[in-house]
Design an enzyme around this catalytic site. Structure first.
Site, PDB file in Angstrom:
ATOM      1  N   ARG A 169       0.826  -1.219   0.000  1.00 40.68           N
ATOM      2  CA  ARG A 169       0.000   0.000   0.000  1.00 40.68           C
ATOM      3  C   ARG A 169       0.861   1.270   0.000  1.00 40.68           C
ATOM      4  O   ARG A 169       0.515   2.278   0.622  1.00 40.68           O
ATOM      5  CB  ARG A 169      -0.930   0.053   1.219  1.00 40.68           C
ATOM      6  CG  ARG A 169      -1.949  -1.057   1.300  1.00 40.68           C
ATOM      7  CD  ARG A 169      -2.939  -1.012   0.135  1.00 40.68           C
ATOM      8  NE  ARG A 169      -4.055  -1.893   0.386  1.00 40.68           N
ATOM      9  CZ  ARG A 169      -4.075  -3.200   0.113  1.00 40.68           C
ATOM     10  NH1 ARG A 169      -3.034  -3.780  -0.466  1.00 40.68           N
ATOM     11  NH2 ARG A 169      -5.148  -3.920   0.380  1.00 40.68           N
ATOM     12  N   SER A 241     -10.504  -0.849   3.730  1.00 45.39           N
ATOM     13  CA  SER A 241      -9.662  -1.051   4.921  1.00 45.39           C
ATOM     14  C   SER A 241      -9.200   0.311   5.428  1.00 45.39           C
ATOM     15  O   SER A 241      -8.600   1.067   4.661  1.00 45.39           O
ATOM     16  CB  SER A 241      -8.417  -1.862   4.571  1.00 45.39           C
ATOM     17  OG  SER A 241      -8.753  -3.141   4.136  1.00 45.39           O
ATOM     18  N   GLU A 337      -4.405   3.159   6.610  1.00 46.51           N
ATOM     19  CA  GLU A 337      -4.130   3.019   5.177  1.00 46.51           C
ATOM     20  C   GLU A 337      -4.702   4.239   4.460  1.00 46.51           C
ATOM     21  O   GLU A 337      -4.203   4.678   3.425  1.00 46.51           O
ATOM     22  CB  GLU A 337      -4.800   1.742   4.658  1.00 46.51           C
ATOM     23  CG  GLU A 337      -4.479   1.469   3.221  1.00 46.51           C
ATOM     24  CD  GLU A 337      -5.476   0.579   2.535  1.00 46.51           C
ATOM     25  OE1 GLU A 337      -6.024   1.008   1.504  1.00 46.51           O
ATOM     26  OE2 GLU A 337      -5.705  -0.539   3.019  1.00 46.51           O
TER      27      GLU A 337
HETATM   28  N1  EPU Z   1     -10.473 -11.235  10.827  1.00 45.81           N
HETATM   29  C1  EPU Z   1     -10.913 -11.234  12.115  1.00 45.81           C
HETATM   30  N2  EPU Z   1     -12.181 -10.758  12.362  1.00 45.81           N
HETATM   31  C2  EPU Z   1     -12.997 -10.333  11.366  1.00 45.81           C
HETATM   32  C3  EPU Z   1     -12.534 -10.343  10.044  1.00 45.81           C
HETATM   33  C4  EPU Z   1     -11.244 -10.799   9.782  1.00 45.81           C
HETATM   34  O1  EPU Z   1     -10.227 -11.628  13.043  1.00 45.81           O
HETATM   35  O2  EPU Z   1     -14.122  -9.944  11.678  1.00 45.81           O
HETATM   36  C5  EPU Z   1      -9.109 -11.752  10.558  1.00 45.81           C
HETATM   37  C6  EPU Z   1      -9.173 -13.219  10.135  1.00 45.81           C
HETATM   38  O3  EPU Z   1      -8.081 -13.897  10.711  1.00 45.81           O
HETATM   39  C7  EPU Z   1      -8.977 -13.146   8.636  1.00 45.81           C
HETATM   40  C8  EPU Z   1      -8.026 -11.970   8.548  1.00 45.81           C
HETATM   41  O4  EPU Z   1      -8.506 -11.036   9.517  1.00 45.81           O
HETATM   42  O5  EPU Z   1      -8.430 -14.316   8.111  1.00 45.81           O
HETATM   43  C9  EPU Z   1      -7.901 -11.335   7.187  1.00 45.81           C
HETATM   44  O6  EPU Z   1      -9.181 -10.880   6.752  1.00 45.81           O
HETATM   45  P1  EPU Z   1      -9.462 -10.649   5.204  1.00 45.81           P
HETATM   46  O7  EPU Z   1      -9.074 -11.830   4.407  1.00 45.81           O
HETATM   47  O8  EPU Z   1     -10.852 -10.130   5.090  1.00 45.81           O
HETATM   48  O9  EPU Z   1      -8.410  -9.568   4.739  1.00 45.81           O
HETATM   49  P2  EPU Z   1      -7.900  -8.253   5.466  1.00 45.81           P
HETATM   50  O10 EPU Z   1      -6.533  -8.485   5.986  1.00 45.81           O
HETATM   51  O11 EPU Z   1      -8.910  -7.810   6.396  1.00 45.81           O
HETATM   52  C10 EPU Z   1      -6.780  -7.322   3.259  1.00 45.81           C
HETATM   53  C11 EPU Z   1      -6.755  -6.010   2.524  1.00 45.81           C
HETATM   54  C12 EPU Z   1      -8.054  -5.814   1.772  1.00 45.81           C
HETATM   55  C13 EPU Z   1      -8.203  -6.963   0.790  1.00 45.81           C
HETATM   56  C14 EPU Z   1      -8.194  -8.290   1.578  1.00 45.81           C
HETATM   57  C15 EPU Z   1      -8.199  -9.511   0.676  1.00 45.81           C
HETATM   58  C16 EPU Z   1      -5.325  -4.544   3.806  1.00 45.81           C
HETATM   59  C17 EPU Z   1      -5.246  -3.371   4.709  1.00 45.81           C
HETATM   60  N3  EPU Z   1      -6.550  -4.907   3.460  1.00 45.81           N
HETATM   61  O12 EPU Z   1      -7.824  -7.227   4.222  1.00 45.81           O
HETATM   62  O13 EPU Z   1      -7.959  -4.596   1.047  1.00 45.81           O
HETATM   63  O14 EPU Z   1      -9.406  -6.856   0.057  1.00 45.81           O
HETATM   64  O15 EPU Z   1      -6.966  -8.376   2.354  1.00 45.81           O
HETATM   65  O16 EPU Z   1      -6.971  -9.656   0.070  1.00 45.81           O
HETATM   66  O17 EPU Z   1      -4.286  -5.082   3.416  1.00 45.81           O
HETATM   67  C18 EPU Z   1      -8.456  -2.255   1.145  1.00 45.81           C
HETATM   68  O18 EPU Z   1      -7.242  -2.072   1.066  1.00 45.81           O
HETATM   69  O19 EPU Z   1      -9.289  -1.306   1.206  1.00 45.81           O
HETATM   70  C19 EPU Z   1      -8.954  -3.634   1.185  1.00 45.81           C
HETATM   71  C20 EPU Z   1     -10.246  -3.918   1.345  1.00 45.81           C
END
Ligand code: EPU
Length: 342
Positions: A169, A241, A337
């Site tokens: 990012r 995010s 972010e």
């Molecule tokens: N999780 C929790 N509680 C929740 C939801 C998630 O504990 O309620 C934990 C779980 O362990 C889950 C992990 O968070 O496995 C990761 O969640 P998710 O796969 O939804 O991905 P993220 O890390 O929350 C990142 C990007 C997103 C992107 C997704 C999918 C960043 C800051 N965000 O989110 O990007 O869509 O991965 O690759 O890196 C954005 O940048 O606006 C964005 C949406």
């Protein structure tokens, strides 16, 4: 130059749904038009170049000029049997570009389906999702910079991808000293032969129910996953995010993992460990909680939402409170972010 460059007090588009205004607004439709506005001294500091405002948090009205690229168009600039090169205007909606690649059977961008924003901002922010970052597809970024004491000179420069300092990012174009540098076009290289990135468990699961893995099936699967987790900004103002997932040294990770064995983590190449901020925030009890008109989204705590009528300051107050809780409990500084303006 067209009338689109007229100055007027204008509401600044932003997906948080904040009621914020700029002293002036300038949209240009081509590199040449931008250069003419610069040459006639129309662009004076303070100014801010935005895309569609999907990653910005305005803390107040903006006292200066907001610039926006109306440069559109997708052109093929080179091609062989395996690959195709495309030049895309900074003002093309990112998801329109992804839809174009899927329609033309070009592989590489499909995992980045349904991400709000425009192509120029995507290259600045290095957007990423489901195992793909836009830097993996970019070959070069074309820019126009303001220069000279009175900002009446302009300079065109194309940065090869290796010069863009891409990281999670992050890019060269986010640095404060690059504020005068506007992205006009982004150049991409995509594959013509079938190739998918399917290492994300949730994507594999979603596709398992489909008769075949195709570009359209992957795009639709990503859209379903995103719609199930992320709030629609037309209903709940948000910027996706809000925080980056923190990347911590192995020693800190090891200590925390001893204390919280259920903590999810992703080992990085460089001996560092990425921890989902969503998990840290949920553990601190913030999931679904509000502070004034700002809330932590109940399906994905990495997202902060405007429950209606929130100000940028209210969203910042929630962000500060969440950051402090995570720091207090885990000793980790989670970083936004989203870019704060004001
Ligand atoms: N999780 C929790 N509680 C929740 C939801 C998630 O504990 O309620 C934990 C779980 O362990 C889950 C992990 O968070 O496995 C990761 O969640 P998710 O796969 O939804 O991905 P993220 O890390 O929350 C990142 C990007 C997103 C992107 C997704 C999918 C960043 C800051 N965000 O989110 O990007 O869509 O991965 O690759 O890196 C954005 O940048 O606006 C964005 C949406």
């Amino acid at each position: 130059m067209s009338g689109s460059g007229e100055e007027r007090l204008i509401k600044i588009p932003n997906t948080f749904g904040l009621n914020v205004h700029a002293a002036a607004w300038l949209e240009y439709a081509s590199i040449e038009e931008l250069e003419q506005w610069i040459a006639c001294g129309h662009i004076t500091a303070p100014y801010l170049h935005i895309g569609s405002g999907s990653n910005l948090l305005f803390l107040d009205d903006y006292r200066g000029m907001v610039l926006h690229s109306g440069i559109t168009g997708i052109t093929v600039t080179g091609e062989d049997t395996d690959r195709i090169e495309l030049r895309v205007g900074a003002g093309v909606l990112w998801d329109d570009f992804v839809a174009y690649t899927v329609e033309h059977r070009l592989y590489g961008a499909e995992n980045l389906s349904h991400i709000p924003g425009e192509t120029g901002a995507a290259a600045v922010q290095n957007i990423g999702a489901y195992g793909v970052e836009v830097k993996d597809l970019i070959t070069a970024v074309e820019t126009v910079s303001l220069s000279g004491e009175k900002h009446t000179h302009s300079e065109r420069r194309t940065y090869a991808v290796g010069e863009c300092a891409y990281a999670y990012r992050d890019s060269l174009f986010k640095r404060p000293e690059m504020k005068h540098c506007f992205v006009t076009h982004v150049r991409f290289c995509l594959r013509k032969q079938e190739h998918y990135t399917l290492n994300y468990g949730i994507l594999k699961q979603e596709l398992a129910a489909q008769p075949a893995v195709t570009l359209v099936a992957v795009r639709q699967a990503i859209i379903r996953i995103r719609n199930s987790k992320l709030p629609d900004p037309r209903v709940w103002g948000n910027a996706g995010s809000f925080f980056k997932n923190p990347v911590v040294p192995y020693a800190l990770f090891e200590r925390l993992h001893g204390q919280y064995p259920q903590m999810p983590f992703y080992a990085q190449d460089d001996g560092l460990v990425k921890i989902p901020a969503a998990w840290l925030i949920e553990q601190c009890g913030w999931k679904g909680r509000s502070l004034g008109a700002a809330a932590v989204y109940d399906k994905q705590p990495l997202v902060l939402v405007n429950r209606g009528g929130a100000t940028g300051q209210e969203i910042k107050a929630l962000s500060d409170a969440v950051q402090q809780s995570v720091h207090h409990r885990f000793g980790i500084e989670i970083q936004p972010e989203v870019n704060f303006i004001g």
